[in-house]
Design a protein around this motif. Structure first.
Motif, mmCIF file in Angstrom:
data_model
loop_
_atom_site.group_PDB
_atom_site.id
_atom_site.type_symbol
_atom_site.label_atom_id
_atom_site.label_comp_id
_atom_site.label_asym_id
_atom_site.label_seq_id
_atom_site.Cartn_x
_atom_site.Cartn_y
_atom_site.Cartn_z
ATOM 1 N N GLU A 1 0.840 -1.201 0.000
ATOM 2 C CA GLU A 1 0.000 0.000 0.000
ATOM 3 C C GLU A 1 0.875 1.251 0.000
ATOM 4 O OE1 GLU A 1 -3.627 1.172 -0.680
ATOM 5 O OE2 GLU A 1 -3.322 -0.894 -0.017
ATOM 6 N N PRO A 2 0.723 2.132 -0.974
ATOM 7 C CA PRO A 2 1.499 3.380 -0.948
ATOM 8 C C PRO A 2 0.970 4.327 0.122
ATOM 9 C CG PRO A 2 -0.007 3.376 -2.805
ATOM 10 C CD PRO A 2 -0.143 2.030 -2.155
ATOM 11 N N PRO A 3 1.761 5.294 0.565
ATOM 12 C CA PRO A 3 1.275 6.279 1.549
ATOM 13 C C PRO A 3 0.047 7.014 1.011
ATOM 14 C CG PRO A 3 3.631 6.490 1.219
ATOM 15 C CD PRO A 3 3.147 5.539 0.169
ATOM 16 N N LEU B 1 0.408 10.167 -1.188
ATOM 17 C CA LEU B 1 1.064 10.112 -2.505
ATOM 18 C C LEU B 1 0.109 10.511 -3.626
ATOM 19 C CD1 LEU B 1 3.526 9.482 -4.217
ATOM 20 C CD2 LEU B 1 2.893 7.058 -4.174
ATOM 21 N N LYS B 2 -1.117 10.067 -3.541
ATOM 22 C CA LYS B 2 -2.088 10.410 -4.592
ATOM 23 C C LYS B 2 -2.286 11.926 -4.674
ATOM 24 C CE LYS B 2 -6.876 9.593 -6.013
ATOM 25 N NZ LYS B 2 -8.139 8.888 -5.682
ATOM 26 N N ARG C 1 -0.225 14.219 -3.731
ATOM 27 C CA ARG C 1 1.005 14.832 -4.249
ATOM 28 C C ARG C 1 1.033 14.761 -5.773
ATOM 29 N NH1 ARG C 1 4.672 12.172 -0.505
ATOM 30 N NH2 ARG C 1 5.752 11.275 -2.281
ATOM 31 N N ILE C 2 0.641 13.614 -6.309
ATOM 32 C CA ILE C 2 0.639 13.440 -7.764
ATOM 33 C C ILE C 2 -0.370 14.385 -8.408
ATOM 34 C CG2 ILE C 2 0.034 11.812 -9.594
ATOM 35 C CD1 ILE C 2 1.242 9.598 -7.791
ATOM 36 N N LEU C 3 -1.568 14.450 -7.827
ATOM 37 C CA LEU C 3 -2.598 15.310 -8.414
ATOM 38 C C LEU C 3 -2.197 16.782 -8.326
ATOM 39 C CD1 LEU C 3 -5.847 13.544 -7.140
ATOM 40 C CD2 LEU C 3 -4.832 13.444 -9.416
ATOM 41 N N ALA D 1 0.865 17.943 -8.298
ATOM 42 C CA ALA D 1 1.937 18.182 -9.273
ATOM 43 C C ALA D 1 1.365 18.249 -10.688
ATOM 44 C CB ALA D 1 2.982 17.075 -9.179
ATOM 45 N N TYR E 1 -4.625 6.293 -11.042
ATOM 46 C CA TYR E 1 -3.867 6.016 -9.816
ATOM 47 C C TYR E 1 -4.615 5.009 -8.944
ATOM 48 C CZ TYR E 1 -1.386 6.538 -5.459
ATOM 49 O OH TYR E 1 -0.662 6.264 -4.318
ATOM 50 N N TYR F 1 3.416 1.085 -7.077
ATOM 51 C CA TYR F 1 4.241 1.277 -5.883
ATOM 52 C C TYR F 1 4.896 -0.046 -5.465
ATOM 53 C CZ TYR F 1 5.468 2.498 -1.067
ATOM 54 O OH TYR F 1 6.147 2.709 0.100
#
Lengths: 247, 185
Positions: free
Chosen positions: A57-59, A62-63, A65-67, A69, B28, B36
């Motif tokens: 599972e990613p932090p 992170l989602k 942060r991506i959006l 950016a 995502y 990931y």
């Protein structure tokens, strides 16, 4: 057309060629349908290899942060209401869509925009911000911790060395009298350097410029302090690991 | 991924090319976890994996207009970006040296054990196809794809000629392909 690369396609597909060798295969593939077709067949196997990886599972941040950016790439809105409407009390996840729209205006000083009023000036400033961010710049999202959950901020480190780094915060809590938010940069040895002090301006999104270049630091953090000077003493509001923009 | 998902993925790519942030969020949600996991498997640490995944999704966001379906499905395209960037990061590490074979093997074994509870049918199929290969072919594929080794490094690491590495890779992937096709038929 160059010589077929049939013998190297398997190594190419799994990334086992050295950079120069891979470049040569890439160049050949651009003009050879036969080799492309063969590579596509090999890719059906290679594309399946990630399926055997242990799921992880990613932090949660992170989602966002991506959006955040990605949002800096969006074109400036041609027409926008001059009055913001925001309903406090909503949680950050619940207003994800609204946040994405708000992030269209990342890094634009909203107070200045209100004063300027004129759409062409707004667009010019936005374009300037995009330019500042897009030229090799990087972003990192800091999610609010504990009682500040729901708030957050995106640190922008412009690629140009003479540009100022800044943080765009959202949903910050109002402060009691005498308290300030302090933005810190932390180096690899654990030294904390204060980059800015600020108080909330009552807007849902607030931009804060840093007085310190970020490129030699490894973390950015925000704390709640009772003084605009001195060492860090207050609780941690949000924090993110960062890396130099040139990396 | 099931074949039924392909049209949805393709539609996502169209929306992504039109700079639809919702499409990026959906992409995502669909593949962020796998991306990931792949980056973590290659890099062995979370911070680097986060950076790789962020860079890969932003790269997909910015490069969606240039995506061509005939060169692979969206999932494979996205994961190939993650893979390439992960391997690039691994190779750029100044301390990076080819790890002893047994170390790389041990790391793979640990992670696979931890994942057993979540493995779905597709994962089982791929894993079985890989496990069915002779050890030398399986190691060659695993060390190249997950370990980031070039064929030159593999030849040195395994003490075999370059042609042997190439042959093991080719035959191993061909066998896996036949096994996967047989399962999916």
């Amino acid at each position: 057309m160059t010589e077929h690369v049939t013998d190297e396609l398997e190594l190419y597909a799994v990334g086992a060629l050295r950079p120069g060798e891979a470049d040569r295969v890439t160049a050949h593939l651009a003009s050879c349908p036969a080799c492309r077709e063969q590579l596509a067949e090999i890719a059906t196997v290679v594309d399946a290899l990630p399926d055997m990886v242990a799921m992880r599972e990613p932090p949660a941040a992170l989602k966002q942060r991506i959006l955040a950016a990605a949002a800096v790439d969006l074109p400036a809105p041609v027409k926008r209401e001059t009055t913001w409407s925001f309903r406090p009390g909503r949680s950050w996840p619940a207003v994800g869509g609204l946040a994405a729209a708000v992030l269209l205006l990342l890094a634009v000083d909203l107070n200045s925009l209100r004063e300027l009023k004129l759409a062409n000036q707004e667009r010019a400033e936005y374009a300037g911000t995009l330019d500042k961010v897009s030229r090799g710049g990087k972003t990192w999202y800091m999610a609010g911790l504990d009682q500040w959950r729901g708030s957050g901020g995106t640190l922008f480190a412009p690629g140009k060395p003479d540009s100022t780094a800044f943080v765009v915060f959202h949903d910050l809590q109002k402060l009691q009298t005498g308290a300030v938010y302090a933005v810190w940069l932390v180096d690899a040895d654990g030294h904390w350097v204060r980059g800015a002090n600020f108080r909330t301006d009552g807007q849902p999104v607030q931009s804060v410029e840093l007085t310190v270049p970020v490129d030699t630091f490894s973390q950015c953090a925000v704390t709640l302090e009772m003084s605009t000077e001195g060492k860090r003493a207050g609780p941690l509001v949000m924090q993110s690991r960062i890396a130099p923009p040139t990396q | 991924m099931t074949p039924e998902m392909l049209p949805a993925d393709d539609a996502l790519m169209v929306a992504l090319a039109a700079k639809d942030l919702t499409a990026l969020a959906t992409l995502y949600d669909r593949y962020g976890r796998l991306a990931y996991a792949l980056a973590y498997r290659i890099l062995g640490e979370s911070e680097g994996a986060e950076d790789v995944v962020q860079d890969a999704f932003i790269s997909a966001w910015r490069g969606a207009a240039g995506y061509r379906r005939e060169r692979g499905n969206p999932r494979g395209w996205l994961l190939s970006i993650v893979h390439h960037r992960s391997v690039d990061v691994l190779r750029r590490k100044t301390a990076f040296r080819p790890a002893p074979l047994e170390v790389a093997e041990q790391r793979a074994s640990d992670e696979d054990t931890a994942a057993s509870a979540e493995r779905n049918v597709e994962q089982q199929t791929v894993r079985l196809a890989l496990q069915a290969l002779p050890e030398a072919q399986r190691r060659t594929i695993e060390l190249a794809y997950f370990g980031g080794y070039t064929h030159v490094e593999l030849a040195e690491l395994m003490g075999v000629p370059l042609g042997t590495v190439k042959g093991r890779m080719r035959i191993g992937l061909q066998k896996m392909r036949r096994a996967l096709e047989g399962t999916r038929a």
